[in-house]
Scaffold this active site. Structure first.
Site, PDB file in Angstrom:
ATOM      1  N   HIS A 282       0.858  -1.193   0.000  1.00 24.46           N
ATOM      2  CA  HIS A 282       0.000   0.000   0.000  1.00 24.46           C
ATOM      3  C   HIS A 282       0.883   1.228   0.000  1.00 24.46           C
ATOM      4  O   HIS A 282       1.968   1.205   0.597  1.00 24.46           O
ATOM      5  CB  HIS A 282      -0.912   0.009   1.239  1.00 24.46           C
ATOM      6  CG  HIS A 282      -2.067   0.940   1.100  1.00 24.46           C
ATOM      7  ND1 HIS A 282      -1.980   2.270   1.447  1.00 24.46           N
ATOM      8  CD2 HIS A 282      -3.319   0.748   0.625  1.00 24.46           C
ATOM      9  CE1 HIS A 282      -3.145   2.848   1.204  1.00 24.46           C
ATOM     10  NE2 HIS A 282      -3.970   1.959   0.693  1.00 24.46           N
ATOM     11  N   GLU A 337      -7.845  -5.357  -0.054  1.00 25.10           N
ATOM     12  CA  GLU A 337      -8.388  -6.126  -1.168  1.00 25.10           C
ATOM     13  C   GLU A 337      -8.264  -7.632  -0.962  1.00 25.10           C
ATOM     14  O   GLU A 337      -9.021  -8.406  -1.542  1.00 25.10           O
ATOM     15  CB  GLU A 337      -7.677  -5.738  -2.471  1.00 25.10           C
ATOM     16  CG  GLU A 337      -7.675  -4.258  -2.774  1.00 25.10           C
ATOM     17  CD  GLU A 337      -9.036  -3.709  -3.117  1.00 25.10           C
ATOM     18  OE1 GLU A 337     -10.047  -4.272  -2.644  1.00 25.10           O
ATOM     19  OE2 GLU A 337      -9.090  -2.724  -3.856  1.00 25.10           O
TER      20      GLU A 337
HETATM   21  N1  ACO Z   1       3.925  -7.564  -4.594  1.00 31.83           N
HETATM   22  C1  ACO Z   1       5.249  -7.582  -4.877  1.00 31.83           C
HETATM   23  N2  ACO Z   1       6.044  -6.511  -4.795  1.00 31.83           N
HETATM   24  C2  ACO Z   1       5.449  -5.360  -4.400  1.00 31.83           C
HETATM   25  C3  ACO Z   1       4.096  -5.267  -4.078  1.00 31.83           C
HETATM   26  C4  ACO Z   1       3.313  -6.443  -4.177  1.00 31.83           C
HETATM   27  N3  ACO Z   1       2.029  -6.436  -3.889  1.00 31.83           N
HETATM   28  N4  ACO Z   1       3.808  -4.022  -3.713  1.00 31.83           N
HETATM   29  C5  ACO Z   1       4.943  -3.315  -3.830  1.00 31.83           C
HETATM   30  N5  ACO Z   1       5.933  -4.123  -4.240  1.00 31.83           N
HETATM   31  C6  ACO Z   1       7.307  -3.777  -4.492  1.00 31.83           C
HETATM   32  C7  ACO Z   1       7.404  -2.850  -5.690  1.00 31.83           C
HETATM   33  O1  ACO Z   1       7.560  -3.579  -6.891  1.00 31.83           O
HETATM   34  C8  ACO Z   1       8.609  -2.049  -5.348  1.00 31.83           C
HETATM   35  O2  ACO Z   1       9.741  -2.801  -5.660  1.00 31.83           O
HETATM   36  P1  ACO Z   1      10.899  -2.231  -6.597  1.00 31.83           P
HETATM   37  O3  ACO Z   1      11.330  -0.949  -5.936  1.00 31.83           O
HETATM   38  O4  ACO Z   1      11.909  -3.321  -6.600  1.00 31.83           O
HETATM   39  O5  ACO Z   1      10.224  -1.995  -7.938  1.00 31.83           O
HETATM   40  C9  ACO Z   1       8.596  -1.964  -3.815  1.00 31.83           C
HETATM   41  O6  ACO Z   1       7.794  -3.052  -3.386  1.00 31.83           O
HETATM   42  C10 ACO Z   1       8.075  -0.696  -3.247  1.00 31.83           C
HETATM   43  O7  ACO Z   1       6.756  -0.528  -3.621  1.00 31.83           O
HETATM   44  P2  ACO Z   1       5.902   0.678  -2.972  1.00 31.83           P
HETATM   45  O8  ACO Z   1       6.595   1.966  -3.279  1.00 31.83           O
HETATM   46  O9  ACO Z   1       5.597   0.367  -1.562  1.00 31.83           O
HETATM   47  O10 ACO Z   1       4.581   0.548  -3.749  1.00 31.83           O
HETATM   48  P3  ACO Z   1       3.702   1.719  -4.385  1.00 31.83           P
HETATM   49  O11 ACO Z   1       3.357   2.718  -3.341  1.00 31.83           O
HETATM   50  O12 ACO Z   1       4.302   2.206  -5.634  1.00 31.83           O
HETATM   51  O13 ACO Z   1       2.420   0.881  -4.789  1.00 31.83           O
HETATM   52  C11 ACO Z   1       0.562  -0.510  -4.592  1.00 31.83           C
HETATM   53  C12 ACO Z   1       1.394   0.574  -3.898  1.00 31.83           C
HETATM   54  C13 ACO Z   1       0.171  -0.035  -5.978  1.00 31.83           C
HETATM   55  C14 ACO Z   1      -0.689  -0.767  -3.778  1.00 31.83           C
HETATM   56  C15 ACO Z   1       1.425  -1.782  -4.669  1.00 31.83           C
HETATM   57  O14 ACO Z   1       1.761  -2.231  -3.380  1.00 31.83           O
HETATM   58  C16 ACO Z   1       0.759  -2.889  -5.474  1.00 31.83           C
HETATM   59  O15 ACO Z   1       0.848  -2.914  -6.698  1.00 31.83           O
HETATM   60  N6  ACO Z   1       0.047  -3.842  -4.790  1.00 31.83           N
HETATM   61  C17 ACO Z   1      -0.649  -4.885  -5.505  1.00 31.83           C
HETATM   62  C18 ACO Z   1      -1.982  -4.355  -6.012  1.00 31.83           C
HETATM   63  C19 ACO Z   1      -2.988  -4.142  -4.906  1.00 31.83           C
HETATM   64  O16 ACO Z   1      -3.132  -4.959  -4.004  1.00 31.83           O
HETATM   65  N7  ACO Z   1      -3.705  -3.016  -5.000  1.00 31.83           N
HETATM   66  C20 ACO Z   1      -4.722  -2.631  -4.057  1.00 31.83           C
HETATM   67  C21 ACO Z   1      -4.230  -1.513  -3.197  1.00 31.83           C
HETATM   68  S1  ACO Z   1      -5.414  -1.103  -1.939  1.00 31.83           S
HETATM   69  C22 ACO Z   1      -6.523  -0.063  -2.729  1.00 31.83           C
HETATM   70  O17 ACO Z   1      -6.279   0.544  -3.729  1.00 31.83           O
HETATM   71  C23 ACO Z   1      -7.854   0.021  -2.123  1.00 31.83           C
END
Ligand code: ACO
Length: 396
Positions: A282, A337
């Site tokens: 998140h 989610e």
């Molecule tokens: N699975 C694997 N790796 C992840 C995930 C995940 N669910 N979430 C973040 N990461 C990784 C990213 O790839 C990133 O790695 P990198 O720097 O090597 O590329 C690192 O963790 C840091 O990510 P964040 O900066 O914390 O993530 P960001 O804030 O950009 O994105 C998001 C947040 C979009 C929710 C992300 O965690 C994600 O894609 N989750 C999966 C989709 C999801 O569950 N969405 C629902 C969100 S809740 C809502 O909208 C109601």
């Protein structure tokens, strides 16, 4: 470079906004001078407004709506009462809202869509036609917020039936909003347990401060555009899998794993391929999402649980362990989610209806933010750092 370094320390917080807007000299570098104003990709950590609607405490995994804890609202409230709280600021546990009829021109627009249209596209179309049919204009009012929040569940249920070759079901004013939505979707009186579980889901989905779709709605409202246009934009934003598309992908990922025995290898493979595990991570929460905790309780208490709920619970532990290994610097925890998926499937919704159902729940928050924005409006127009070629002569 981390967010903290990108943003100079004194520039973070409410005063940042005021200082930047009140001081044009601070926002405009001299011509040809390097533009070294602070920039945070994705606006992470930037205060872009003020709200009294909800507080997301990402570090401690806490969420309140107008100061009331989300867990208490789920336990003692209804979606209708929560929506009323967000719109008016008053907590009235007896506040009721029923679904509203879909105007004929909107039904005609829904009937004209291909049956294969995505429910999010159908909902966005419905809200757009509703705005045109009702002649909705700026400024937004609480009455408009109520009317739109009551209309959209009927419209989504109508589309879900039309695409199956069935007739839409008229609203039953004796039912509260979420039970009414289930009734119009299924064409039969809703199961009380299902209605309660889905109502809990609607409460946790109702509001979440400056998420991407809410910010979109505020940007649109800030131009003095109408509430229907703002909600159309918000639906378009929520359609993206990084925001509202995750629960259906949770189901998809669990079905690919198939069993607990295969889960760990599947999770490792997905992470090796650079894929994201749906239902985890998140932008704001670094601790366990309190909405996920509330929905896990609801899912485990449901009479009609999907048969993969126990698999989901075991997969969650494995996924948290693997994510902690891969990203020790960045806590990635379960988000709302993950447990929305079993609740939505348990009440009989097909996965392709999940994002649109999330949008129905978020209507309360979107419209409350639209009202809040309009009540103290300033056009939202951030600045951007230009990184293209310097001014030059056109080759003629
Ligand atoms: N699975 C694997 N790796 C992840 C995930 C995940 N669910 N979430 C973040 N990461 C990784 C990213 O790839 C990133 O790695 P990198 O720097 O090597 O590329 C690192 O963790 C840091 O990510 P964040 O900066 O914390 O993530 P960001 O804030 O950009 O994105 C998001 C947040 C979009 C929710 C992300 O965690 C994600 O894609 N989750 C999966 C989709 C999801 O569950 N969405 C629902 C969100 S809740 C809502 O909208 C109601």
């Amino acid at each position: 470079m981390g967010v903290a370094e990108r943003l100079a320390a004194p520039a973070v917080g409410p005063h940042y906004h005021r200082r930047m807007t009140n001081s044009p000299a601070a926002t405009q570098p001299a011509a040809d001078a390097p533009d070294d104003r602070p920039y945070s990709p994705g606006l992470e950590g930037v205060i872009a407004g003020e709200t009294a609607l909800s507080k997301v405490d990402g570090a401690n995994g806490r969420l309140t709506y107008r100061g009331y804890r989300i867990g208490d609202l789920v336990e003692h409230g209804t979606y209708s009462a929560v929506a009323n709280l967000l719109w008016t600021g008053d907590w009235d546990p007896r506040a009721r809202l029923s679904t509203a009829a879909v105007p004929e021109p909107v039904l005609a627009a829904l009937r004209a869509l291909p049956r294969t249209a995505k429910p999010m596209d159908a909902l966005r179309t419905a809200v757009s036609s509703w705005g045109a049919t009702e002649g909705v204009t700026y400024p937004p009012t609480v009455e408009q917020a109520r009317a739109l929040t009551a209309f959209s569940p009927s419209a989504l249920a109508a589309f879900a039936r039309i695409r199956q070759g069935k007739d839409p079901v008229d609203p039953d004013p004796s039912l509260d909003l979420v039970a009414g939505f289930l009734h119009q979707l299924k064409g039969e009186p809703p199961d009380a347990g299902d209605a309660r579980a889905l109502d809990a889901y609607f409460i946790v989905g109702a509001e979440h401060s400056f998420n991407a779709s809410t910010f979109t709605a505020r940007v649109i409202t800030a131009t003095n555009s109408d509430i229907a246009s703002a909600v159309c934009g918000a639906i378009g934003t929520m359609k993206g899998p990084l925001h509202g598309g995750a629960p259906s992908e949770v189901v998809d990922q669990l079905s690919k794993m198939g069993s607990v025995e295969r889960a760990e290898a599947w999770l490792r493979g997905a992470l090796d391929r650079g894929e994201r595990l749906m239902g985890f991570g998140h932008r704001v929460y670094r601790a366990y999402d309190p909405r996920a905790a509330a929905l896990r309780k609801v899912a485990e208490g449901m009479e009609h649980q999907p048969d993969w709920l126990q698999l989901a619970i075991q997969v969650e532990d494995m996924a948290l362990k693997l994510l902690a290994e891969r990203h020790p610097e960045r806590p990635l925890k379960t988000n709302v989610e993950f447990y929305a998926a079993p609740v939505l499937q348990g009440v009989g919704l097909t996965p392709d209806l999940f994002p649109a159902t999330f949008s129905l729940a978020r209507h309360a928050g979107w419209t409350a933010h639209i009202l809040e924005q309009a009540a103290n409006n300033r056009l939202i127009r951030p600045d951007v750092r230009y990184v293209g070629p310097p001014e030059r002569d056109l080759p003629v």
